[in-house]
Structure formats: structure tokens, C-alpha cells
Scaffold this motif. Structure first.
Motif: not given
Length: 117
Positions: A4-8, A45-49, A100-106
Motif C-alpha cells: 500500500l503506497f500512501l501519497q499526496y 497498526l502501522w505505528l506498531d508494525r 507491507g505485511e510486517n513493516f511500514v516505511l515513512a
């Protein structure tokens, strides 16, 4: 694996990140972070991941963050209050985000994004 790609779309960093994803043949679902703002539950959820501190999810260089004087207000707020605040407006959220399933990149750091390939 599809991410999932969240963007502006008007954000130049998001444009660079999207170009990187496309050039590296990374499959993703695109989500406009303002039109479909993340919910407080998604953000938790994303914070925890992610393993990141909550502050990394705030767009600290954004005009809205600055006009709301959040630099001074966030330390006094609980995690739940901060997540609820982030969920009110996508412009407050650091972007781009890759989930991703087990990570988040900010944010976009190409070296970190190499693991998406």
C-alpha cells in the motif's frame, strides 16, 4: 507482494517515490492520503508494525503542522490523542508511506526502500 503506497500527488518527494516504485517494478496499490485519510486504527497498526516513534508519522515540515503549533502541543498529548489528531487530516501525516505485511516505511529514503524489491 503488493504494497500500500500512501501519497499526496502534488508532493515532489511522493512523485520521486512513485517513480522509484515504477522503475523498480514494485507492485502497489496507490492511495491519495488526503482523499482517503488513514484512520486512527490504521495508524495505530502501522505505528506498531513500523517500530518507529509516533513523531515520525507527523509531517513536521508541513504548513498545517506548523500553523497548529504541534511541535509544542504533541509532548502533552497521549498516543491515542495524537493518533486521533493524525486521522483528522492527511496533510498532517508524513508521506509517502509504504505499508507491507510486517513493516511500514515513512518518508522516501531509497536505501531503505531497497527491501521492497
Amino acid at each position: 507482494m503488493k504494497y500500500l503506497f500512501l501519497q499526496y500527488p502534488k508532493c515532489s518527494t511522493c512523485q520521486k517515490a512513485k517513480k522509484w516504485l515504477d522503475e523498480n517494478d514494485v507492485a502497489y496499490d496507490d492511495r491519495h492520503i488526503v482523499e482517503q485519510n488513514p484512520s486512527a486504527a490504521e495508524l495505530k497498526l502501522w505505528l506498531d508494525r513500523s517500530g518507529l516513534p509516533l513523531k515520525r508519522f507527523f509531517n513536521t515540515s508541513g504548513l498545517l503542522y506548523k500553523s497548529m503549533e504541534l511541535k509544542d502541543k504533541l509532548p502533552a498529548m497521549s498516543e491515542q490523542e495524537q493518533l486521533a489528531l493524525l486521522a483528522t487530516n492527511g496533510m498532517l501525516v508524513k508521506r509517502p508511506l509504504v505499508v507491507g505485511e510486517n513493516f511500514v516505511l515513512a518518508g522516501f529514503k531509497p536505501a531503505e526502500w531497497e527491501k521492497l524489491k
